[in-house]
Motif scaffolding. Structure first.
Motif, PDB file in Angstrom:
ATOM      1  N   GLU A  11       0.829  -1.230   0.090  1.00  0.00           N
ATOM      2  CA  GLU A  11      -0.105  -0.079   0.011  1.00  0.00           C
ATOM      3  C   GLU A  11       0.785   1.237   0.059  1.00  0.00           C
ATOM      4  N   THR A  12       0.375   2.326  -0.726  1.00  0.00           N
ATOM      5  CA  THR A  12       1.081   3.563  -0.664  1.00  0.00           C
ATOM      6  C   THR A  12       0.012   4.719  -0.757  1.00  0.00           C
ATOM      7  N   SER A  13       0.437   5.645   0.215  1.00  0.00           N
ATOM      8  CA  SER A  13      -0.320   6.834   0.137  1.00  0.00           C
ATOM      9  C   SER A  13      -0.063   7.690  -1.080  1.00  0.00           C
ATOM     10  N   GLU A  14      -1.282   8.388  -1.765  1.00  0.00           N
ATOM     11  CA  GLU A  14      -0.905   9.076  -2.714  1.00  0.00           C
ATOM     12  C   GLU A  14      -0.607  10.447  -2.239  1.00  0.00           C
ATOM     13  N   GLN A  15       0.614  11.026  -2.525  1.00  0.00           N
ATOM     14  CA  GLN A  15       0.946  12.350  -1.954  1.00  0.00           C
ATOM     15  C   GLN A  15       0.963  13.198  -3.134  1.00  0.00           C
ATOM     16  N   HIS A  16       0.158  14.510  -3.028  1.00  0.00           N
ATOM     17  CA  HIS A  16       0.324  15.477  -3.957  1.00  0.00           C
ATOM     18  C   HIS A  16       1.064  16.484  -3.514  1.00  0.00           C
ATOM     19  N   ILE A  17       2.176  16.721  -4.588  1.00  0.00           N
ATOM     20  CA  ILE A  17       3.188  17.685  -4.106  1.00  0.00           C
ATOM     21  C   ILE A  17       2.993  18.803  -4.909  1.00  0.00           C
ATOM     22  N   ALA A  18       2.806  20.084  -4.503  1.00  0.00           N
ATOM     23  CA  ALA A  18       2.825  21.356  -5.186  1.00  0.00           C
ATOM     24  C   ALA A  18       4.001  21.687  -5.912  1.00  0.00           C
ATOM     25  N   LEU A  19       3.719  21.824  -7.320  1.00  0.00           N
ATOM     26  CA  LEU A  19       4.834  22.344  -8.363  1.00  0.00           C
ATOM     27  C   LEU A  19       4.999  23.492  -8.705  1.00  0.00           C
ATOM     28  N   VAL A  20       6.148  24.017  -8.907  1.00  0.00           N
ATOM     29  CA  VAL A  20       6.194  25.438  -9.584  1.00  0.00           C
ATOM     30  C   VAL A  20       7.262  25.242 -10.687  1.00  0.00           C
ATOM     31  N   GLU A  21       7.153  26.307 -11.378  1.00  0.00           N
ATOM     32  CA  GLU A  21       7.922  26.197 -12.756  1.00  0.00           C
ATOM     33  C   GLU A  21       9.465  26.449 -12.330  1.00  0.00           C
ATOM     34  N   GLY A  26      11.929  24.154 -22.964  1.00  0.00           N
ATOM     35  CA  GLY A  26      12.717  23.578 -24.174  1.00  0.00           C
ATOM     36  C   GLY A  26      11.367  23.022 -25.169  1.00  0.00           C
ATOM     37  N   LEU A  27      11.928  22.302 -26.383  1.00  0.00           N
ATOM     38  CA  LEU A  27      10.983  21.969 -27.485  1.00  0.00           C
ATOM     39  C   LEU A  27      11.233  20.229 -27.400  1.00  0.00           C
ATOM     40  N   TYR A  28      10.416  19.667 -27.268  1.00  0.00           N
ATOM     41  CA  TYR A  28      10.243  18.316 -27.493  1.00  0.00           C
ATOM     42  C   TYR A  28       9.590  17.683 -28.397  1.00  0.00           C
ATOM     43  N   ARG A  29       9.808  17.126 -29.499  1.00  0.00           N
ATOM     44  CA  ARG A  29       9.001  16.532 -30.627  1.00  0.00           C
ATOM     45  C   ARG A  29       8.320  17.634 -30.977  1.00  0.00           C
ATOM     46  N   GLY A  30       8.529  18.910 -31.240  1.00  0.00           N
ATOM     47  CA  GLY A  30       7.630  19.946 -31.770  1.00  0.00           C
ATOM     48  C   GLY A  30       6.932  20.527 -30.744  1.00  0.00           C
ATOM     49  N   ALA A  31       6.875  20.028 -29.389  1.00  0.00           N
ATOM     50  CA  ALA A  31       5.808  20.794 -28.350  1.00  0.00           C
ATOM     51  C   ALA A  31       6.855  21.355 -27.468  1.00  0.00           C
ATOM     52  N   GLN A  32       6.170  22.324 -26.850  1.00  0.00           N
ATOM     53  CA  GLN A  32       6.754  23.473 -25.773  1.00  0.00           C
ATOM     54  C   GLN A  32       6.863  22.727 -24.556  1.00  0.00           C
ATOM     55  N   TRP A  33       7.841  22.736 -24.053  1.00  0.00           N
ATOM     56  CA  TRP A  33       8.085  21.969 -22.714  1.00  0.00           C
ATOM     57  C   TRP A  33       8.677  22.706 -21.652  1.00  0.00           C
ATOM     58  N   VAL A  34       8.173  22.942 -20.409  1.00  0.00           N
ATOM     59  CA  VAL A  34       8.332  23.731 -19.303  1.00  0.00           C
ATOM     60  C   VAL A  34       8.585  22.711 -18.149  1.00  0.00           C
ATOM     61  N   GLY A  35       9.893  22.827 -17.472  1.00  0.00           N
ATOM     62  CA  GLY A  35      10.277  22.218 -16.203  1.00  0.00           C
ATOM     63  C   GLY A  35       9.610  22.415 -15.027  1.00  0.00           C
ATOM     64  N   GLN A  36       9.341  21.316 -14.278  1.00  0.00           N
ATOM     65  CA  GLN A  36       8.835  21.901 -13.014  1.00  0.00           C
ATOM     66  C   GLN A  36       9.514  21.355 -11.956  1.00  0.00           C
ATOM     67  N   LYS A  37       9.465  21.785 -10.435  1.00  0.00           N
ATOM     68  CA  LYS A  37      10.166  21.323  -9.576  1.00  0.00           C
ATOM     69  C   LYS A  37       9.117  21.496  -8.437  1.00  0.00           C
ATOM     70  N   ALA A  38       9.413  20.773  -7.157  1.00  0.00           N
ATOM     71  CA  ALA A  38       8.600  20.818  -6.107  1.00  0.00           C
ATOM     72  C   ALA A  38       8.749  22.404  -5.393  1.00  0.00           C
ATOM     73  N   ALA A  39       7.660  22.611  -4.969  1.00  0.00           N
ATOM     74  CA  ALA A  39       7.473  24.117  -4.099  1.00  0.00           C
ATOM     75  C   ALA A  39       8.241  23.923  -2.937  1.00  0.00           C
ATOM     76  N   GLU A  40       8.195  22.732  -2.274  1.00  0.00           N
ATOM     77  CA  GLU A  40       8.952  22.602  -0.824  1.00  0.00           C
ATOM     78  C   GLU A  40       9.670  21.524  -0.956  1.00  0.00           C
ATOM     79  N   THR A  41      10.497  21.221   0.028  1.00  0.00           N
ATOM     80  CA  THR A  41      11.421  20.024   0.037  1.00  0.00           C
ATOM     81  C   THR A  41      10.493  19.086   0.351  1.00  0.00           C
ATOM     82  N   VAL A  42      10.671  17.861  -0.318  1.00  0.00           N
ATOM     83  CA  VAL A  42       9.957  16.718   0.002  1.00  0.00           C
ATOM     84  C   VAL A  42      10.634  15.733   1.077  1.00  0.00           C
ATOM     85  N   PRO A  43       9.998  15.401   2.326  1.00  0.00           N
ATOM     86  CA  PRO A  43      10.717  14.631   3.177  1.00  0.00           C
ATOM     87  C   PRO A  43      10.802  13.196   2.686  1.00  0.00           C
TER      88      PRO A  43
END
Length: 124
Positions: A11-21, A26-43
Protein backbone atom coordinates in the motif's frame (compact mmCIF):
# COMPACT_ATOMS: atom_id res chain seq x y z
CA UNK A 1 -3.43 2.94 -3.38
CA UNK A 2 -2.46 -0.72 -3.67
CA UNK A 3 0.51 -1.51 -5.91
CA UNK A 4 2.04 -4.81 -7.01
CA UNK A 5 5.67 -5.33 -7.98
CA UNK A 6 6.85 -8.83 -8.95
CA UNK A 7 3.96 -10.36 -7.09
CA UNK A 8 4.52 -8.42 -3.85
CA UNK A 9 1.54 -6.27 -2.90
CA UNK A 10 1.96 -3.09 -0.91
CA UNK A 11 0.00 0.00 0.00
CA UNK A 12 1.14 3.52 -0.66
CA UNK A 13 -0.44 6.82 0.11
CA UNK A 14 -1.02 9.22 -2.71
CA UNK A 15 0.99 12.35 -2.06
CA UNK A 16 0.14 15.42 -4.03
CA UNK A 17 3.16 17.66 -4.22
CA UNK A 18 2.78 21.31 -5.12
CA UNK A 19 4.84 22.10 -8.23
CA UNK A 20 6.24 25.37 -9.53
CA UNK A 21 8.00 26.20 -12.78
CA UNK A 22 11.75 25.61 -12.59
CA UNK A 23 12.61 28.06 -15.35
CA UNK A 24 13.75 25.31 -17.68
CA UNK A 25 12.05 25.41 -21.04
CA UNK A 26 12.52 23.45 -24.21
CA UNK A 27 11.10 21.91 -27.32
CA UNK A 28 10.41 18.18 -27.41
CA UNK A 29 9.12 16.60 -30.62
CA UNK A 30 7.69 19.94 -31.71
CA UNK A 31 5.90 20.66 -28.44
CA UNK A 32 6.86 23.34 -25.95
CA UNK A 33 8.07 21.93 -22.63
CA UNK A 34 8.33 23.72 -19.28
CA UNK A 35 10.23 22.12 -16.39
CA UNK A 36 8.71 21.88 -12.94
CA UNK A 37 10.09 21.30 -9.46
CA UNK A 38 8.63 20.76 -6.02
CA UNK A 39 7.57 23.95 -4.26
CA UNK A 40 8.84 22.63 -0.93
CA UNK A 41 11.44 20.07 0.06
CA UNK A 42 9.87 16.63 0.00
CA UNK A 43 10.68 14.58 3.11
CA UNK A 44 12.46 11.37 2.22
CA UNK A 45 11.59 8.08 3.91
CA UNK A 46 14.06 6.69 6.38
CA UNK A 47 14.82 3.00 5.79
CA UNK A 48 17.58 0.86 7.26
CA UNK A 49 18.61 -1.61 4.56
CA UNK A 50 21.24 -4.28 4.13
CA UNK A 51 23.06 -5.16 0.89
CA UNK A 52 25.63 -7.97 0.83
CA UNK A 53 26.05 -7.73 4.58
CA UNK A 54 26.55 -3.95 4.64
CA UNK A 55 23.90 -2.02 6.54
CA UNK A 56 23.02 1.44 5.32
CA UNK A 57 20.30 4.04 5.75
CA UNK A 58 18.42 5.79 2.95
CA UNK A 59 18.80 9.26 4.49
CA UNK A 60 22.59 8.79 4.60
CA UNK A 61 22.80 9.07 8.37
CA UNK A 62 25.39 6.72 9.91
CA UNK A 63 24.11 3.36 11.02
CA UNK A 64 25.50 1.50 14.02
CA UNK A 65 26.87 -1.76 12.66
CA UNK A 66 28.75 -4.66 14.08
CA UNK A 67 32.37 -5.12 13.12
CA UNK A 68 32.83 -7.16 9.95
CA UNK A 69 33.68 -10.79 10.44
CA UNK A 70 37.22 -11.80 9.59
CA UNK A 71 37.40 -13.89 6.46
CA UNK A 72 39.07 -17.28 6.65
CA UNK A 73 40.33 -16.89 3.07
CA UNK A 74 43.49 -14.86 2.51
CA UNK A 75 42.85 -11.43 1.03
CA UNK A 76 45.85 -11.55 -1.29
CA UNK A 77 46.67 -14.40 -3.64
CA UNK A 78 50.22 -15.65 -3.06
CA UNK A 79 52.68 -14.53 -5.75
CA UNK A 80 53.56 -18.12 -6.67
CA UNK A 81 49.92 -19.07 -7.40
CA UNK A 82 49.23 -15.83 -9.26
CA UNK A 83 52.26 -16.41 -11.49
CA UNK A 84 51.01 -19.89 -12.33
CA UNK A 85 47.61 -18.46 -13.32
CA UNK A 86 49.24 -15.83 -15.48
CA UNK A 87 51.41 -18.43 -17.18
CA UNK A 88 48.44 -20.77 -17.71
CA UNK A 89 46.45 -17.91 -19.24
CA UNK A 90 49.35 -16.94 -21.51
CA UNK A 91 49.73 -20.58 -22.58
CA UNK A 92 45.99 -20.81 -23.42
CA UNK A 93 46.16 -17.62 -25.51
CA UNK A 94 49.20 -18.86 -27.43
CA UNK A 95 47.57 -22.25 -28.04
CA UNK A 96 44.44 -20.56 -29.43
CA UNK A 97 46.56 -18.20 -31.51
CA UNK A 98 48.52 -21.14 -32.94
CA UNK A 99 45.29 -22.93 -33.89
CA UNK A 100 43.94 -19.78 -35.56
CA UNK A 101 47.21 -19.39 -37.46
CA UNK A 102 47.00 -22.98 -38.73
CA UNK A 103 43.43 -22.44 -39.96
CA UNK A 104 44.43 -19.18 -41.70
CA UNK A 105 47.35 -20.96 -43.42
CA UNK A 106 45.09 -23.80 -44.56
CA UNK A 107 42.67 -21.25 -46.05
CA UNK A 108 45.49 -19.25 -47.61
CA UNK A 109 44.33 -15.98 -46.04
CA UNK A 110 47.57 -13.97 -46.19
CA UNK A 111 46.14 -10.84 -44.55
CA UNK A 112 44.92 -12.83 -41.54
CA UNK A 113 48.22 -14.72 -41.38
CA UNK A 114 50.18 -11.45 -41.18
CA UNK A 115 47.86 -10.10 -38.45
CA UNK A 116 48.15 -13.28 -36.41
CA UNK A 117 51.94 -13.33 -36.80
CA UNK A 118 52.07 -9.74 -35.52
CA UNK A 119 49.96 -10.79 -32.55
CA UNK A 120 52.31 -13.73 -31.98
CA UNK A 121 55.28 -11.31 -31.87
CA UNK A 122 53.57 -9.34 -29.10
CA UNK A 123 53.59 -12.44 -26.89
CA UNK A 124 57.18 -13.40 -27.71
Amino acid sequence: MQLIYRGAKYETSEQHIALVESGTKGLYRGAQWVGQKAAETVPQPNHVLCWRGVTYQTNRAPVATTAPKASAAPSVVPQRRRDSWVEAHRHAILKTLERRLQVARSQGNKELISLLEEEWQQFA
